[in-house]
Scaffold this motif. Sequence first.
Motif, PDB file in Angstrom:
ATOM      1  N   TYR A  11       0.840  -1.205   0.000  1.00  0.00           N
ATOM      2  CA  TYR A  11       0.000   0.000   0.000  1.00  0.00           C
ATOM      3  C   TYR A  11       0.873   1.252   0.000  1.00  0.00           C
ATOM      4  N   THR A  28      -5.252   6.694  -2.872  1.00  0.00           N
ATOM      5  CA  THR A  28      -5.313   7.461  -1.623  1.00  0.00           C
ATOM      6  C   THR A  28      -4.432   8.696  -1.691  1.00  0.00           C
ATOM      7  N   SER A  29      -3.202   8.516  -2.158  1.00  0.00           N
ATOM      8  CA  SER A  29      -2.269   9.639  -2.210  1.00  0.00           C
ATOM      9  C   SER A  29      -2.704  10.685  -3.227  1.00  0.00           C
TER      10      SER A  29
END
Length: 203
Positions: A104, A185-186
Amino acid sequence: MPSNKSPVLYWLTALYSIVFIFSAIEPSSRAVWIAEIIPAVGVLAVIWWVSRSYRFSNTAYVLMFVWLVLHTIGSKYTFAEVPFDWFNQLIGSERNQFDRVAHYSIGLYAYPIAEYLIRKDLANAGIAIFFALFAIMSLAAGYEIIEWWYAALAGGDEGIAFLGSQGDVWDAQKDMMMDTLGALTSLVLLVIQQRVFSSIQDK
């Protein structure tokens, strides 16, 4: 000529050096440690090389070092054997999920990739975001192939330890999914920060 490097880069590198030394002391398998630590040191070298001419945001530096630290810890124990019981018990998993968390964190590199393209005016925000996402997905697939190749070449317990699949036949696909989720997400974080920054500028 004044240094273009962020003080955060120096602090993060110093902290990483401590983790590196810790990992090098009596690792579970010296051969696995060497194989795993080479890409980490290579990425660190690339970060410093790029930082000679380009200064990433503090957020980008922190996100990049998350993977470096996790990967280096994994190199000491092998990813399947990292002491991670507290997290595994928290999510009710009998499998050691440290390698999933580490995968992740690889996706977090989508942030600095997109940031670099945007700040250098090499692409608009939309194209930069999609490029960063696809870059991480391609890297994830490529790494799984390399991992399989090394495991097949090394064979035996060493190959199994490096592969870290823990008996899951879908391990490679799940790892790539985690890489992708980290990237998404980033990139969401990047979009939020860009909008907040633009809003402040407009005021």
